[in-house]
Scaffold this motif. Structure first.
Motif, PDB file in Angstrom:
ATOM      1  N   LYS A  86       0.809  -1.211   0.000  1.00 55.25           N
ATOM      2  CA  LYS A  86       0.000   0.000   0.000  1.00 55.25           C
ATOM      3  C   LYS A  86       0.843   1.261   0.000  1.00 55.25           C
ATOM      4  O   LYS A  86       0.327   2.354  -0.142  1.00 55.25           O
ATOM      5  N   ALA A  87       2.151   1.113   0.190  1.00 52.28           N
ATOM      6  CA  ALA A  87       3.015   2.291   0.237  1.00 52.28           C
ATOM      7  C   ALA A  87       3.313   2.825  -1.163  1.00 52.28           C
ATOM      8  O   ALA A  87       3.811   3.921  -1.303  1.00 52.28           O
ATOM      9  N   HIS A  88       2.997   2.040  -2.205  1.00 55.39           N
ATOM     10  CA  HIS A  88       3.399   2.433  -3.548  1.00 55.39           C
ATOM     11  C   HIS A  88       2.513   3.556  -4.091  1.00 55.39           C
ATOM     12  O   HIS A  88       1.298   3.491  -4.035  1.00 55.39           O
ATOM     13  N   VAL A  89       3.158   4.582  -4.575  1.00 55.73           N
ATOM     14  CA  VAL A  89       2.484   5.676  -5.267  1.00 55.73           C
ATOM     15  C   VAL A  89       3.170   5.824  -6.608  1.00 55.73           C
ATOM     16  O   VAL A  89       4.398   5.784  -6.695  1.00 55.73           O
ATOM     17  N   HIS A  90       2.393   5.990  -7.675  1.00 53.48           N
ATOM     18  CA  HIS A  90       2.986   6.093  -9.002  1.00 53.48           C
ATOM     19  C   HIS A  90       3.954   7.275  -9.048  1.00 53.48           C
ATOM     20  O   HIS A  90       3.630   8.370  -8.559  1.00 53.48           O
ATOM     21  N   PRO A  91       5.145   7.097  -9.605  1.00 48.27           N
ATOM     22  CA  PRO A  91       6.157   8.157  -9.622  1.00 48.27           C
ATOM     23  C   PRO A  91       5.657   9.481 -10.198  1.00 48.27           C
ATOM     24  O   PRO A  91       5.931  10.548  -9.648  1.00 48.27           O
ATOM     25  N   LEU A  92       4.917   9.431 -11.310  1.00 52.78           N
ATOM     26  CA  LEU A  92       4.418  10.667 -11.913  1.00 52.78           C
ATOM     27  C   LEU A  92       3.405  11.357 -11.012  1.00 52.78           C
ATOM     28  O   LEU A  92       3.326  12.594 -10.975  1.00 52.78           O
ATOM     29  N   THR A  93       2.630  10.566 -10.272  1.00 56.61           N
ATOM     30  CA  THR A  93       1.669  11.140  -9.334  1.00 56.61           C
ATOM     31  C   THR A  93       2.395  11.861  -8.212  1.00 56.61           C
ATOM     32  O   THR A  93       2.026  12.974  -7.828  1.00 56.61           O
ATOM     33  N   SER A  94       3.448  11.240  -7.667  1.00 65.17           N
ATOM     34  CA  SER A  94       4.254  11.867  -6.614  1.00 65.17           C
ATOM     35  C   SER A  94       4.885  13.164  -7.114  1.00 65.17           C
ATOM     36  O   SER A  94       4.877  14.186  -6.420  1.00 65.17           O
ATOM     37  N   LEU A  95       5.437  13.124  -8.326  1.00 66.56           N
ATOM     38  CA  LEU A  95       6.101  14.293  -8.900  1.00 66.56           C
ATOM     39  C   LEU A  95       5.120  15.440  -9.100  1.00 66.56           C
ATOM     40  O   LEU A  95       5.379  16.583  -8.713  1.00 66.56           O
ATOM     41  N   PHE A  96       3.959  15.137  -9.676  1.00 66.85           N
ATOM     42  CA  PHE A  96       2.962  16.177  -9.952  1.00 66.85           C
ATOM     43  C   PHE A  96       2.384  16.749  -8.666  1.00 66.85           C
ATOM     44  O   PHE A  96       2.327  17.973  -8.493  1.00 66.85           O
ATOM     45  N   ALA A  97       1.954  15.876  -7.758  1.00 62.39           N
ATOM     46  CA  ALA A  97       1.348  16.333  -6.510  1.00 62.39           C
ATOM     47  C   ALA A  97       2.342  17.145  -5.684  1.00 62.39           C
ATOM     48  O   ALA A  97       1.992  18.190  -5.110  1.00 62.39           O
ATOM     49  N   GLY A  98       3.591  16.684  -5.626  1.00 59.97           N
ATOM     50  CA  GLY A  98       4.608  17.399  -4.871  1.00 59.97           C
ATOM     51  C   GLY A  98       4.926  18.757  -5.468  1.00 59.97           C
ATOM     52  O   GLY A  98       5.100  19.744  -4.750  1.00 59.97           O
ATOM     53  N   ALA A 145       8.678  24.218  -6.284  1.00 56.42           N
ATOM     54  CA  ALA A 145       7.820  23.267  -7.004  1.00 56.42           C
ATOM     55  C   ALA A 145       8.638  22.065  -7.467  1.00 56.42           C
ATOM     56  O   ALA A 145       8.241  20.906  -7.271  1.00 56.42           O
ATOM     57  N   LEU A 146       9.801  22.352  -8.070  1.00 50.99           N
ATOM     58  CA  LEU A 146      10.674  21.264  -8.525  1.00 50.99           C
ATOM     59  C   LEU A 146      11.209  20.469  -7.342  1.00 50.99           C
ATOM     60  O   LEU A 146      11.230  19.233  -7.358  1.00 50.99           O
ATOM     61  N   LYS A 147      11.619  21.199  -6.283  1.00 47.12           N
ATOM     62  CA  LYS A 147      12.167  20.557  -5.092  1.00 47.12           C
ATOM     63  C   LYS A 147      11.152  19.612  -4.452  1.00 47.12           C
ATOM     64  O   LYS A 147      11.465  18.460  -4.138  1.00 47.12           O
ATOM     65  N   ALA A 148       9.936  20.103  -4.254  1.00 52.75           N
ATOM     66  CA  ALA A 148       8.918  19.287  -3.601  1.00 52.75           C
ATOM     67  C   ALA A 148       8.542  18.083  -4.461  1.00 52.75           C
ATOM     68  O   ALA A 148       8.313  16.985  -3.947  1.00 52.75           O
TER      69      ALA A 148
END
Length: 301
Positions: A23-35, A95-98
């Motif tokens: 359950k810890a997995h989050v799609h990489p693109l989702t993490s990048l966009f949301a962050g 934005a990039l950092k997060a």
């Protein structure tokens, strides 16, 4: 063969247990966009605190007045826009950092978490530390260097007319390496900050779930936990931030010279200079970043 026998045989057959999905997995693109979205929103809202913090760290001890008195002075002489000097560089950088931070953290978390998606305290600190180092190299150092140089320049020579103009001058005079002035101090600061912030947030969220029987569901719950993580982060990592600011002034200082300068200006207390404005920012930013990030993840999933 009777029906009962067939039924008995069927029940006796061995079954295969499927592994639980992590359950810890989050799609990489989702993490990048949301962050990235969360970081950009936070930077725009809290920038006056960042300006006050950076300005106070660049001032020598001989100059009187608090960071907020300095803010009033800037507004009186330059208008409200004066306290947003360097803001565009920080918004892009944050934005990039997060985005990079959450991407790296979630990627490492997926590898370290157990089958139920839970991450230990040590695992959270490790994931946060690595995420901080990655974000320092890819995003934080050049954007923080530009922001700090712009603020420092605005108090003196005023050579820089805008963010692009400042970038052009720094590259022309110092090369690309000029944008990475303070890389070592920034990486130390970001690794420590991200380790404490992400690790404490993950631990607080786990403790909250254990106490209340469910993970934080509402924005106020997430905001409060994020703000607490911000409070812990400020006082645990402020000396790294103060030294980093000195190394990224418009002229730039070496790591050793920056440490000596902080000590001569204020002794031990000098290393916690700017902690008030930074605390104000991180209390807000911790709540904003984690709230926006969690809301976007919830919406996208």
């Amino acid at each position: 063969m009777s029906t009962a026998a067939i039924s008995s045989t069927t029940v006796a057959l061995p079954t295969t247990t499927l592994p639980k999905k992590n359950k810890a997995h989050v799609h990489p693109l989702t993490s990048l966009f949301a962050g990235a979205v969360a970081g950009g929103v936070e930077a725009g809202i809290t920038y006056p605190f960042e300006y006050a913090k950076t300005s106070s760290q660049l001032r020598s001890q001989g100059k009187q007045g608090s960071a907020f008195q300095a803010l009033r002075g800037v507004v009186a002489t330059q208008g409200l826009s004066g306290i947003y000097t360097g803001c565009s560089a920080l918004i892009v950088g944050t934005a990039l950092k997060a985005g990079v931070r959450f991407l790296a953290f979630d990627t490492i978390k997926a590898q370290l978490a157990d089958e139920n998606g839970k991450l230990s305290t040590s695992g959270g600190i490790l994931a946060g530390s690595v995420a901080g180092a990655v974000e320092s190299v890819l995003a934080v150092t050049p954007t923080e260097r530009i922001k700090t140089a712009l603020i420092d320049d605005g108090k003196g020579a005023k050579r820089f007319r805008s963010t692009p103009h400042a970038v052009g001058i720094l590259i022309r005079e110092q090369g690309i390496a000029g944008l990475y002035r303070g890389l070592v101090s920034t990486t130390i600061k970001q690794s420590a900050t991200s380790a404490v912030r992400m690790g404490s947030y993950n631990t607080l969220k786990t403790q909250y779930a254990s106490y209340f029987g469910h993970a934080p569901k509402t924005t106020p719950e997430t905001f409060a936990i994020g703000a607490c993580a911000g409070l812990i982060t400020v006082y645990a990592t402020q000396p790294f931030d103060t030294i980093k600011t000195r190394t990224q002034s418009s002229q730039g200082e070496t790591l050793v010279r920056a440490m000596k300068g902080v000590w001569s200006d204020g002794g031990v207390r000098g290393f916690w200079k700017g902690s008030g404005p930074r605390l104000g920012r991180l209390l807000l930013s911790g709540g904003i970043v984690f709230s926006v990030y969690e809301r976007i993840l919830s919406f996208l999933s």
